[in-house]
Structure formats: C-alpha cells, structure tokens
Design an enzyme around this catalytic site. Structure first.
Site, PDB file in Angstrom:
ATOM      1  N   SER B  45       0.821  -1.216   0.000  1.00 22.47           N
ATOM      2  CA  SER B  45       0.000   0.000   0.000  1.00 22.47           C
ATOM      3  C   SER B  45       0.853   1.264   0.000  1.00 22.47           C
ATOM      4  O   SER B  45       0.351   2.355  -0.242  1.00 22.47           O
ATOM      5  CB  SER B  45      -0.916   0.022   1.231  1.00 22.47           C
ATOM      6  OG  SER B  45      -1.856  -1.002   1.157  1.00 22.47           O
ATOM      7  N   GLY B 239      -4.388  -1.918  -0.683  1.00 21.53           N
ATOM      8  CA  GLY B 239      -3.564  -1.568  -1.832  1.00 21.53           C
ATOM      9  C   GLY B 239      -3.312  -0.083  -1.895  1.00 21.53           C
ATOM     10  O   GLY B 239      -3.872   0.691  -1.115  1.00 21.53           O
ATOM     11  N   GLY B 241      -2.704   3.844  -3.785  1.00 23.47           N
ATOM     12  CA  GLY B 241      -3.286   4.730  -4.798  1.00 23.47           C
ATOM     13  C   GLY B 241      -4.719   5.161  -4.535  1.00 23.47           C
ATOM     14  O   GLY B 241      -5.282   4.922  -3.476  1.00 23.47           O
ATOM     15  N   CYS B 266      -9.296  -1.900   3.769  1.00 20.69           N
ATOM     16  CA  CYS B 266      -8.557  -0.734   3.277  1.00 20.69           C
ATOM     17  C   CYS B 266      -8.978  -0.339   1.857  1.00 20.69           C
ATOM     18  O   CYS B 266     -10.098   0.106   1.680  1.00 20.69           O
ATOM     19  CB  CYS B 266      -7.057  -0.978   3.386  1.00 20.69           C
ATOM     20  SG  CYS B 266      -6.132   0.571   3.413  1.00 20.69           S
ATOM     21  N   LEU B 267      -8.116  -0.519   0.856  1.00 18.91           N
ATOM     22  CA  LEU B 267      -8.528  -0.185  -0.510  1.00 18.91           C
ATOM     23  C   LEU B 267      -9.754  -1.023  -0.882  1.00 18.91           C
ATOM     24  O   LEU B 267     -10.676  -0.542  -1.564  1.00 18.91           O
ATOM     25  CB  LEU B 267      -7.391  -0.442  -1.508  1.00 18.91           C
ATOM     26  CG  LEU B 267      -7.681   0.036  -2.934  1.00 18.91           C
ATOM     27  CD1 LEU B 267      -7.545   1.551  -3.050  1.00 18.91           C
ATOM     28  CD2 LEU B 267      -6.763  -0.635  -3.950  1.00 18.91           C
ATOM     29  N   GLN B 270     -12.737   0.737   0.310  1.00 18.22           N
ATOM     30  CA  GLN B 270     -13.060   1.910  -0.517  1.00 18.22           C
ATOM     31  C   GLN B 270     -13.684   1.486  -1.846  1.00 18.22           C
ATOM     32  O   GLN B 270     -14.654   2.089  -2.318  1.00 18.22           O
ATOM     33  CB  GLN B 270     -11.787   2.731  -0.766  1.00 18.22           C
ATOM     34  CG  GLN B 270     -11.199   3.317   0.513  1.00 18.22           C
ATOM     35  CD  GLN B 270      -9.742   3.725   0.353  1.00 18.22           C
ATOM     36  OE1 GLN B 270      -9.139   3.517  -0.692  1.00 18.22           O
ATOM     37  NE2 GLN B 270      -9.168   4.300   1.397  1.00 18.22           N
ATOM     38  N   GLY B 310      -4.711   6.969   2.640  1.00 21.13           N
ATOM     39  CA  GLY B 310      -4.683   8.383   2.305  1.00 21.13           C
ATOM     40  C   GLY B 310      -6.028   8.858   1.782  1.00 21.13           C
ATOM     41  O   GLY B 310      -6.269  10.045   1.650  1.00 21.13           O
ATOM     42  N   HIS B 351      -6.605  -1.975   9.455  1.00 14.00           N
ATOM     43  CA  HIS B 351      -5.943  -3.254   9.208  1.00 14.00           C
ATOM     44  C   HIS B 351      -6.062  -4.233  10.368  1.00 14.00           C
ATOM     45  O   HIS B 351      -5.220  -4.242  11.261  1.00 14.00           O
ATOM     46  CB  HIS B 351      -4.463  -3.013   8.876  1.00 14.00           C
ATOM     47  CG  HIS B 351      -4.288  -2.390   7.538  1.00 14.00           C
ATOM     48  ND1 HIS B 351      -4.116  -3.132   6.391  1.00 14.00           N
ATOM     49  CD2 HIS B 351      -4.324  -1.098   7.153  1.00 14.00           C
ATOM     50  CE1 HIS B 351      -4.025  -2.310   5.348  1.00 14.00           C
ATOM     51  NE2 HIS B 351      -4.146  -1.075   5.784  1.00 14.00           N
ATOM     52  N   GLU B 353      -5.380  -7.225  10.381  1.00 11.64           N
ATOM     53  CA  GLU B 353      -4.257  -8.165  10.382  1.00 11.64           C
ATOM     54  C   GLU B 353      -3.042  -7.553  11.080  1.00 11.64           C
ATOM     55  O   GLU B 353      -2.022  -8.229  11.252  1.00 11.64           O
ATOM     56  CB  GLU B 353      -3.908  -8.568   8.943  1.00 11.64           C
ATOM     57  CG  GLU B 353      -3.033  -7.583   8.159  1.00 11.64           C
ATOM     58  CD  GLU B 353      -3.785  -6.355   7.674  1.00 11.64           C
ATOM     59  OE1 GLU B 353      -4.977  -6.219   7.973  1.00 11.64           O
ATOM     60  OE2 GLU B 353      -3.174  -5.506   6.976  1.00 11.64           O
TER      61      GLU B 353
END
Lengths: 490, 390
Positions: B45, B239, B241, B266-267, B270, B310, B351, B353
C-alpha cells in the site's frame, strides 16, 4: 457509561512517609485523584500520615485525616465518615496493604464499604505470588520457575531443583525489601532467613534467576467496559537483577520488533483481565531472554506506581487522573485526552522522542549500606529527560542529576583519566574496569565510558554487564564523538 | 553520503543517504508507529510513497526474513531522524541499510522529521524527491513538482500479482497469534478468492489461520472469471493509490455484489463503497500508524488499530437503507467500516491483520468465517426447500 451516582463519598488512602520505593509519585497520584473526584462532585475523605504532602493541603479533600495509616485508624475514620467506597490504588503498597487488612478482617463488610479501582480479589491475585503464578498459568503465560516457601528447609529443597543463582523475594513488601540474589548455599540461607522476617506473612518466593535477561514494562489502563490501552512501553537499560527503581529506563522500548512488542502487549491485556483490575492503571513487568526471545511475566502492580508517574511524564497521558475517573465509572472514550482536548483518552500515545530516566542514589546518607544494586531498591530519586535521540536524552538526564556531572565525560571530572595512562597500564585498567562492571553499582555508567575509552569492545562490555549492545553502541557514539572533539584541540 | 529531501512547496532538508544511493520521487507521508518499520516498508500500500517515520530511532533491531509483508520493500523512499546501522535482536539477520541497498531503495537520515511531519500536517501530503545524486535545491523542487500526484493514480494495477497463486501458509514464528475462536468445527475449509490490489501477507496468514484456503488472483480478473471459480467467499485486499482510479475493479465488484459473501480491507473497503454507489475523497494527510482508536458501533467497544490510508469513504454518500456504518475513527470521526443490511458484505478501512500494530481487531476474520458459515447453511436450506417444493 455515566459516572456512578450510587456513591457519594470516597475514602482515598495516601502512602504515608517518604521511604525508598515510595516517594512523591504517590503524592502526585493521590492529589490528582482528590482533585478529579471533587470536581466530579464526590465527597473526598483522605487519610495520610505525612503532612508534608500536597494532597493534605487544605481544600484538596473535604475531610483530611493526618493519622497513621493502620487498620485501626482507617477503621476509626470509616466509622466517623461512613464513606461508600475506598480508592486504594493511589497510595502505593501502603494503601493496598491496609486495604487488604481491612477487607480480610471484615471491617469493610461491617460498615458496607466497597472498593473501587481494584477489588480485593484482584489485589490478592496480583500481590500474592502463588495466586499470581496460578493466574498466569490459566492464561497461558509463563513465570520464572521456583516456588513459595515458609521455611529454610523448604527453600533448600527448591534450590536443589532450580540451581544457583536464585532470586529471593519476600511476599507483600514494598520496594522489594528483604529480597536478594544468592549465588551459593550460604548466601541463600542468609537471604531466605532475612526474607522470611521481612515478609508480613512469613513467606518468600525463591525463583530461577533470570539475571541478565532484558527487562521491559508496560503501563496498562482498563475501564469498566473492558477497553484496554497500553500507555507506554519501557525498556530497562540495566538487565534483570537490578530493581527497576535502580535501573536506567528508556521509553519507548528500543530493541523489540513489532511482532515481539505485540506479543507483549497481548500478554499485558491478558494479565490485567485475568487479575481483574477493573478500572485504572497497572504496571506489568516482563523479562525477555535476549538469546531466543522467551518471555516471562515478572510481576504486576495493580495500582498506579512509580513507573506510571514516569509513563505519565513521558507521554503526557495523565494516568492517575484518568484512573480516578475510570474508578467512578467513566469509560476511556468518554474522557477527553488532556493534550489534544478534542480526541478521547481511549488511544495509545505514540511519541516522536526518546525518554531516559536515571536513578540517583545517596549512599553518603546511608552509612554502612552496601552500594551494590540488586532486587531491593536503593535509589532516592531520579531525573528524567526527553530527547530526539537516545544519546540526547541520556546526556540531559545525566546532567540533571545535580551531582556535578555535565554528562557522560567531557567535563574534566573523571575519576580515571584514561588519556594519561601508559599503554601498559591501559590494558591492566581495562581488565579492572570490566571486572568492576560485573557488579551493578551506582557509578557504573561512568565506568562504561572508561571501558570504551580503554578499548573494550561492545562484546566485552556486554559480557560483563549484560546491557543490551544497542545501548552500549549509543554510549560508544558519545565517547567517539568526545574523542573527535578532543582531537581538534589546539 | 550527503543527500537531500525536497518538497513541492519548496522546503529542502539536508541529510545523509542510507540504503541505496539514488534519486526517487513520491508522495511524502508520515507513519506514527514506534515499531514495525520492516512491515511498513514491505506493505504494497506504500507504493509510490516516500514514508517518514515520526519515531526518531530506526534500524535498532535490524531486519529478518520473517517480518515481511511482501517479497521486497515497496516504498519509494524512507525518511528517518536517526538510522542505526548497528542492530540488536536475536532474530535479526542483517542491517536495515544493507537490506534497503540490496533492494535499491533509498533512505535518508538526519532529517528533522518532526518539522517535516508538522509541514505535512499543515499543508497536507505533498509530492517530494529524495536524492543523493542531485543536490541542487531548485532542481529538486522542480522534480518534486513534476512528479505524478496521488489523486487519480491507479497504483493497484502496478503491484498486483501477475499470475494467480494459492496460499496456505501460517505465521510460523513463536509470536504467531492463535485464532481467537475455534476455526472450523466440522473440519471444512472455505475456498476464498483474494483480489490482490497489493495484499499484505499477514492478511493471507490470518485468513489461513481461520481455516480459509486461498487463491490469490490479479486485480484485473473479471467477475466472470471469479464466479467460474465458484469460491465460498471473496476477499478484497488493501492496496495503494486512489480507489476511484481503479475503475475496472469497481465494475467487477459491482457484478459480484449479491453473488458471493465479500469482506474488504482498506482499498478493498473503498472499492466496495464505490461499487455500492458511494464516494471516496482524499484525506489531508491520511492515517498511518498503529495507535488509531476506532469505535465498533455494534458493541461500543474500542479497538486500537493499525492504519494506512490516504483516501477515505464519505459515509453520507452511502444509501442508509442498504448500508449500516459499523466503525468510526475516534480521532477525526471518519468512516472505518460498514456492512450491508441485507447482503453478506462487510469491510473495514483499517488493518485487522495488524503487522505492524495491535491485534485488537483480529475478530473480524472470525466474523468473515461466521458469515461464510451462515451463508452456506442458508444456501443449503434454500436448496433443500427448493427440493421440497419440487
């Protein structure tokens, strides 16, 4: 959860006279508790036999009793003031001991006085090493091998099983009074005898020595909803065998990977839950074998402690104040963070600096006391410093000791001027200094420098002291930098 | 060797190179974890980012072969206050600097990371460059300005696996976390397809610990390809971006919603939000660290969480009749998790994990397995009912 409305008045027990192992940090925590609980509208009753404390100032409590902190006097106060509950976790070991005595003799039941902060069972489980070991077993954590004994004969039997060196710890004493390390049978016999006398219940723990292992501490807080946060990790510069109060300590931990740190964090959560400290802070000590990472739980203080005062200063998280609020029913997410004001106290402080605490001893005042450091605390004070590097914090703390030293060297005040030694005497001195370092003593930190100046390697020094090479490397950087500065002399 | 860090706003810091000596651009972000630099460096990430540690002393415990979240360091660059080439830890196999050099990743030390962090907090995450080959301030600032902005950047496609693979590995270190509940009662193991947008290994290890058999597939796999594999559930990974830039993934997820149980991190969280019609936005300086308090709104418990993002999901953009918000960040109130009210879908922004970070949220893996079990029982029942009707 809102604050408890079923209680109106709270009895806070102070820690009494200043003694080694129990000093102004408990005045600080008790004062915080008085302030917070009065702000919350509770009637605060205070007992402390020491009038030279802030907490006994007028206006800090609704009723202040300057009386001996004994079961008799506390019972008299309970009779008169009829408090609903006692908060026993602010006044160090003294407050815990008197509370346990009152609970066991039935006084608390007789006057229907409850306990907040820590229940009797939790105090007993944390303080009684036998119960503590059993509790750790239940949650799959390990303690050092050994056992409890009430007589010299039994002690000798255990000693045969585990071998020397052996640590002797009397039950229910403060600052490890009466404890020690024995390297042979004669020493052992003497120290066990002394320990049995020191212990109010005539019991000592004799335990496998983990001398030389790395020592860590975690400051933990828990609320009534079972939220647990770690306020601070502390790594001791001095290895196991030197009492934490006599160790140079560093926050946060420096030499643990995240995997190792999280294992310790998980263990701390298990400990506080299993011991059952419902609300407030606890301090949990761990030993880690530097060779394979094997981790043992050493002990737990079910109360605010010397280390929590340090952790509060190191992180800005006011442990005593928050502990008092948690004791009356608030939860961590309901209490604002003192620093940010906007975010809640339910977080784990993260710092962008390094904190070093160095103890100070005053053996001049205690004539005849052996200055060797061991499991019984001997320091009378400490200095704590903050820096962006370990070296900076270390130097600032050393300078703050008010012992006339400006840091590690470069102040012309050395007992041993290595630069003036002949090559021949250098190698003799190197051996002498390394030998001297084998025994933990107050001025050892300066001898570490002499050893480095004399060309001892980090391995040599580690061999003598068991201080982690990472710390030694930092001291070497300080010494090397001094040499560099010195080389620019005109 | 002397090196410099330049930001697009014109600020230039001077320090010293460690690891590789080169030049690299990226988005400069900060992480507040006090431990776990090796896991952070290898987290995919962080692709395209120059990571600053707010904790000043880095390298203390060296590196080892176990604390890897992917095969190699993934950050663009690494910024620290004081780097230690000297390390002390029984698991260490080498120094951080040597390992970074071996993987051609540049580090810079001797930087006032507190000042840098304050600048990022005030101005927001910025483009920057670190270099030991060009030390001209103006040049460097110009290079920072010319580098690509994070918003609108699809980086997941650059870090995903090129070919599918199966995963059946557990954490074998003495520090492995056991599953918090019994994994499989009847010995059945779930077949899970993991969409790899830059997956961390510990996610794979934790799913395996809870009894999942994993097939990790490239991010570009189509919904049809996934459905052909007929998994018991789908996992959407973390991930790098901008999530909104990974359009094909959003389209694929849209087609998978309602077909299979889905868990996202996370990603992945989103992308699920976007596939459900929600919106994401770029946070000023993001959440990166191991001490973020999150409230679980389902039981009011607080979890101290590991975070690295981010971008964030705008919870008001999600249809409240379909979506229930389950987790919220106690620091800034941003969304940290939601679940579908009818379908077997849930996800979190942070996260569980850990690695690095606290284990407080590991229960989410158990929840995923529970969901798979409920769905399989439900599906079995439906089939029986169908049979009965016939």
């Amino acid at each position: 959860m809102p604050r408890r409305d079923d209680i109106k008045s709270i009895l806070i027990i102070g820690s009494g006279p200043i003694v080694i192992g129990q000093a102004c940090e408990f005045d600080y925590s008790g004062t915080q508790a008085c302030k917070v609980l009065r702000e919350e509208g509770y009637r605060v009753v205070l007992i402390n036999s020491n009038p030279a404390t802030i907490m006994t100032d007028p206006d800090l409590a609704d009723a202040t009793y300057i009386e001996p902190i004994t079961p008799f006097f506390v019972e008299e106060i309970i009779k008169r003031e009829k408090p609903d509950v006692i908060l026993p976790t602010m006044g160090g070991q003294t407050a815990l001991n008197v509370t346990v005595a009152l609970a066991e003799s039935g006084v608390l039941k007789k006057y229907s006085v409850g306990l907040i902060g820590a229940k009797l069972e939790a105090i007993q489980k944390a303080e009684d090493r036998e119960l503590f070991k059993a509790a750790m077993d239940r949650v799959g954590l390990h303690c050092a091998r050994g056992g409890f004994v009430n007589s010299i004969d039994d002690a000798m039997k255990v000693a045969e099983e585990i071998g020397f060196p052996i640590i002797i710890r009397p039950s229910f004493t403060l600052g490890g009074t009466g404890g020690g390390t024995a390297y042979n049978k004669d020493e052992f016999r003497e120290k066990v005898q002394h320990g049995l006398i020191s212990s109010p219940i005539h019991q000592v723990l004799v335990e496998e020595s983990v001398i030389g292992w790395k020592e860590f501490e975690l400051e933990v807080m828990r609320d009534l909803k079972d939220n647990v946060v770690i306020i601070c990790s502390i790594e001791n510069f001095d290895p196991m065998g030197v009492h934490t109060g006599d160790s140079i300590t560093v926050a946060p931990a420096q030499t643990l990977t995240d995997k190792e740190y999280q294992t310790m964090r998980d263990a701390a959560k298990k400990v506080i839950r299993e011991i059952g400290v419902d609300t407030g802070g606890s301090n949990i000590q761990f030993a880690v074998n530097p060779k394979d990472g094997r981790m043992l739980v050493i002990e737990m203080n079910p109360r605010v402690s010397r280390s929590s005062a340090l952790a509060s200063k190191a992180t800005g998280f006011p442990i005593a104040k928050i502990a008092a609020k948690l004791a009356v029913g608030y939860t961590l997410d309901e209490i604002p963070n003192d620093i940010t004001k906007l975010t809640p106290a339910s977080f784990e402080p993260t710092i962008d600096y390094c904190v070093v605490k160095i103890p100070r001893w005053d053996f001049e005042k205690f004539k005849g006391v052996e200055s060797t450091l061991g499991v019984q605390m001997k320091s009378v004070g400490e200095a704590m410093a903050i820096g962006r590097t370990f070296k900076e914090a270390f130097q600032k703390a050393l300078r703050s000791m008010e012992q006339g030293r400006f840091g590690l060297g470069a102040d012309g005040k050395d007992d041993l001027n290595v630069r003036e030694l002949s090559d021949k005497s250098r190698s003799e001195w190197k051996k002498k200094v390394l030998d001297r370092l084998k025994i933990p003593k107050p001025e050892n930190v300066f001898y570490l420098r002499y050893a480095l100046q004399l060309g001892a390697t980090l391995e040599d020094i580690h061999e003598s002291t068991r201080i982690d090479p990472w710390f030694l490397h930092n001291l070497k950087q300080i010494v090397d930098f001094e040499e560099e500065l010195y080389s620019y002399r005109v | 060797m002397k090196a410099k860090l330049a930001l697009e706003d014109g600020t230039v810091f001077t320090g010293e190179a460690f690891g590789a000596e080169t030049e690299v651009t990226g988005e400069v972000v900060f992480n507040t974890s006090m431990t776990g630099y090796q896991e952070i460096l290898t987290d995919p990430s962080y692709a395209g980012q120059i990571v600053t540690m707010t904790y000043p002393l880095i390298g203390n415990y060296g590196v080892n072969a176990e604390d890897l979240e992917s095969v190699r360091p993934q950050v663009a660059g690494f910024v620290v206050k004081e780097y230690f080439d000297f390390y002390s830890n029984f698991r260490a196999t080498g120094s951080l600097g040597d390992w970074l050099a071996q993987h051609k990743i540049m580090g810079i030390q001797g930087i006032d990371t507190r000042m840098l962090t304050k600048i990022i907090r005030t101005t927001g995450a910025m483009r920057g460059v670190i270099s030991s080959v060009d030390l001209d301030d103006e040049n460097l600032v110009a290079k920072a300005k010319k580098s690509p902005a994070m918003a609108g950047l699809d980086l997941a496609t650059t870090v995903t696996t090129t070919a599918p693979y199966t995963w059946d590995e557990l954490d074998r270190t003495p520090f492995a976390l056991p599953p918090s509940v019994k994994t499989r009662v009847n010995g059945k193991r779930w077949n899970i397809v993991v969409y790899d947008f830059g997956v961390k290994r510990n996610i794979l290890r934790r799913l395996t610990a809870y009894g999942c058999k994993l097939t990790v597939v490239p991010s570009t796999y189509s919904a049809e390809q996934i459905l052909q594999m007929n998994p018991d559930g789908i996992f959407l990974s973390n991930g790098p971006g901008d999530p909104a830039a990974v359009r094909y993934a959003i389209q694929n997820i849209k087609q998978l919603i309602g077909k299979k149980p889905i868990f996202g991190i996370c990603l992945g969280h989103q992308l699920l939000a976007l596939a459900l019609g929600g919106k994401t936005f770029k946070l000023k300086f993001g959440h990166r660290g191991a001490n973020h308090p999150v409230k679980n709104l389902l039981n009011n418990e607080i979890e101290i969480t590991s975070q690295n993002h981010g971008f964030a999901v705008d919870p008001s953009s999600l249809d409240p009749t379909k979506i229930e918000i389950t987790h919220v960040n106690l620091n800034d109130g941003t969304n940290e998790g939601f679940r579908h009210r009818e379908l077997p879908i849930f996800c979190v922004q942070y996260h569980p994990e850990a690695s690095p970070g606290p284990h407080d949220s590991d229960y989410l893996f158990a929840r995923f397995v529970d969901m798979l079990e409920r769905e399989s029982v439900g599906a079995g029942k439906d089939k029986q009912e169908e049979k009965g009707r016939k």
